[in-house]
Design an enzyme around this catalytic site. Structure first.
Site, mmCIF file in Angstrom:
data_model
loop_
_atom_site.group_PDB
_atom_site.id
_atom_site.type_symbol
_atom_site.label_atom_id
_atom_site.label_comp_id
_atom_site.label_asym_id
_atom_site.label_seq_id
_atom_site.Cartn_x
_atom_site.Cartn_y
_atom_site.Cartn_z
ATOM 1 N N TYR A 89 -16.985 2.637 5.611
ATOM 2 C CA TYR A 89 -15.528 2.697 5.805
ATOM 3 C C TYR A 89 -15.201 3.437 7.109
ATOM 4 O O TYR A 89 -14.438 2.940 7.947
ATOM 5 C CB TYR A 89 -14.867 3.388 4.603
ATOM 6 C CG TYR A 89 -13.434 3.805 4.823
ATOM 7 C CD1 TYR A 89 -12.405 2.857 4.864
ATOM 8 C CD2 TYR A 89 -13.085 5.153 4.984
ATOM 9 C CE1 TYR A 89 -11.078 3.247 5.069
ATOM 10 C CE2 TYR A 89 -11.769 5.547 5.180
ATOM 11 C CZ TYR A 89 -10.777 4.586 5.232
ATOM 12 O OH TYR A 89 -9.473 4.975 5.433
ATOM 13 N N GLY A 91 0.834 -1.198 0.000
ATOM 14 C CA GLY A 91 0.000 0.000 0.000
ATOM 15 C C GLY A 91 0.873 1.253 0.000
ATOM 16 O O GLY A 91 2.102 1.173 0.068
ATOM 17 N N THR A 151 -8.496 7.601 10.224
ATOM 18 C CA THR A 151 -8.899 8.515 9.163
ATOM 19 C C THR A 151 -9.796 9.657 9.648
ATOM 20 O O THR A 151 -10.500 9.519 10.657
ATOM 21 C CB THR A 151 -9.659 7.705 8.085
ATOM 22 O OG1 THR A 151 -10.327 8.583 7.193
ATOM 23 C CG2 THR A 151 -10.710 6.793 8.696
ATOM 24 N N THR A 205 -9.455 0.168 2.229
ATOM 25 C CA THR A 205 -9.558 1.615 1.955
ATOM 26 C C THR A 205 -10.511 1.967 0.802
ATOM 27 O O THR A 205 -10.569 3.129 0.402
ATOM 28 C CB THR A 205 -8.167 2.210 1.644
ATOM 29 O OG1 THR A 205 -7.598 1.484 0.560
ATOM 30 C CG2 THR A 205 -7.239 2.169 2.843
ATOM 31 N N LYS A 211 -13.413 1.974 10.541
ATOM 32 C CA LYS A 211 -12.164 2.527 11.092
ATOM 33 C C LYS A 211 -12.391 3.016 12.528
ATOM 34 O O LYS A 211 -11.535 2.851 13.401
ATOM 35 C CB LYS A 211 -11.647 3.674 10.212
ATOM 36 C CG LYS A 211 -11.214 3.266 8.806
ATOM 37 C CD LYS A 211 -9.983 2.375 8.748
ATOM 38 C CE LYS A 211 -8.707 3.069 9.126
ATOM 39 N NZ LYS A 211 -7.524 2.183 8.923
ATOM 40 N N ALA A 229 -5.093 -1.720 5.434
ATOM 41 C CA ALA A 229 -6.463 -1.312 5.734
ATOM 42 C C ALA A 229 -7.334 -1.630 4.529
ATOM 43 O O ALA A 229 -6.828 -1.769 3.412
ATOM 44 C CB ALA A 229 -6.533 0.188 6.022
#
Ligand SMILES: NC(=O)c1ccc[n+]([C@@H]2O[C@H](COP(=O)([O-])OP(=O)(O)OC[C@H]3O[C@@H](n4cnc5c(N)ncnc54)[C@H](OP(=O)(O)O)[C@@H]3O)[C@@H](O)[C@H]2O)c1
Length: 321
Positions: free
Chosen positions: A131, A10, A107, A68, A135, A66
């Site tokens: 999402y 990533g 995030t 994402t 998180k 993650a």
């Protein structure tokens, strides 16, 4: 020290590989680093992850992996929660039972984006989409796992960041690709936030995590566990970022059909996406800046567009060569 880095392919994982190459070369520190990507271990398979932890026995885990895909997450609720909440909890539980520490990332999407001020870490989370919810759950499970431990040798840090760009797909690359042959672009101008360089974030994280001993060995710092906001200084909109990227690319010699004046500002309501996004992603970094100072770390928080300039001019240089 044994360091396990997840998400090696990533943007942040790649930035860590570069940063650690720089940091640990020529140092006589006893550091063993293992980077794992999807091919080494599908994180959805907790028993495979457990095998790696059991075999490697890391003393520091950097979770750069993650789920994402913000829009796809609306359809893949369970997978998003597994990767963004169950896996971080699993890593946290390993850490508290094995005297290890955990560095994790979250995030701006944990916030609802209301108002126009810079959010501090203690502001209540209210994620808008799957999402962000996954998180936020991951943050909560990590905090819970460590709060049940009396072990002062294990610690965690969660860095909330935003609008990340590095080696991999990201907004800046998309804009430059579209600008190659389109005479006009329309970009959202009423969502505010801070673009964050993955390279800068990895270097900042390393500065937070590691200090030097009297005999120049690299050691894990006694950093205070907690949630921190980690973004550069300043603020912009997606439109501001697109204009800056196109301006720098043109100055660096890239041939683009789009000129800065051809990038039209539109409201988010004109660009519908499956997942809702926060309108205000500004996050205050005061807590992290103070902690770094207390730790004796030297990291700076440059204004976002200085880092975008470095990134875009480097991208153009690679494309032109
Ligand atoms: N990107 C952003 O704009 C942004 C904004 C705010 C916060 N963050 C946070 O910052 C951190 C780093 O983000 P990033 O931009 O580096 O993300 P990224 O480029 O999407 O990298 C995430 C990595 O996780 C890996 N991964 C996902 N599911 C996996 C699975 N089941 N098994 C093994 N590996 C898996 C991916 O593997 P594959 O490469 O094989 O897919 C990918 O390499 C994340 O915590 C993210 O939530 C990112």
């Amino acid at each position: 020290m044994k360091i396990l880095v997840t998400g090696k392919d990533g943007q942040l994982g790649r930035a860590f590989q570069k940063e650690f190459q720089r940091l640990f070369q020529n140092k006589h520190s006893k550091v063993d680093i293992r980077y794992i990507g999807r091919q080494d271990c599908n994180l959805a398979d907790l028993s495979a992850l457990e095998n790696i932890l059991h075999e490697f026995q890391p003393s520091l885990i950097i979770n750069a992996a993650a789920y994402t895909a913000v829009d796809k997450a609306e359809q893949e609720h369970d997978l998003a929660f597994t990767i963004n909440a169950v896996v971080p909890e699993f890593l946290a539980k390993y850490a508290v039972t094995h005297n290890a520490s955990l560095m994790h990332y979250s995030t701006d999407y944990v916030f609802d984006g209301e108002g126009s001020d810079f959010y501090s870490e203690d502001r209540a989370v209210r994620p808008l989409g799957v999402y962000g919810k996954s998180k936020a759950k991951g943050e909560c499970l990590i905090v819970d796992a460590f709060s049940q431990s009396n072990n002062a040798d294990t610690r965690y840090a969660i860095f909330r960041t935003s609008w990340v760009y590095g080696e991999g797909g990201n907004f800046i690359r998309t804009i430059l690709r579209l600008a190659k042959d389109r005479s006009e672009l329309k970009v959202i101008a009423d969502q505010f936030g801070v673009p964050t360089s993955a390279d800068w974030l990895a270097a900042l994280s390393a500065d937070f995590l590691f200090g030097l001993s009297a005999d120049s060995q690299i050691l894990l710092r006694d950093f205070p566990s907690g949630i921190y906001h980690a973004v550069p200084a300043g603020e912009t909109t997606w439109h501001g970022l697109a204009c800056e990227a196109v301006k720098i690319a043109r100055e660096s010699g890239l041939s683009l059909a789009t000129e800065v004046a051809d990038i039209k500002a539109i409201p988010a309501t004109e660009y519908s996406l499956p997942a809702p996004r926060p309108m205000n992603s500004r996050m205050s970094t005061q807590k992290l800046q103070k902690t770094l100072k207390d730790l004796g770390a030297v990291s700076k928080f440059p204004v976002w567009n200085e880092l975008v300039r470095d990134y875009v001019s480097e991208l153009v240089k690679k494309q032109l060569n």
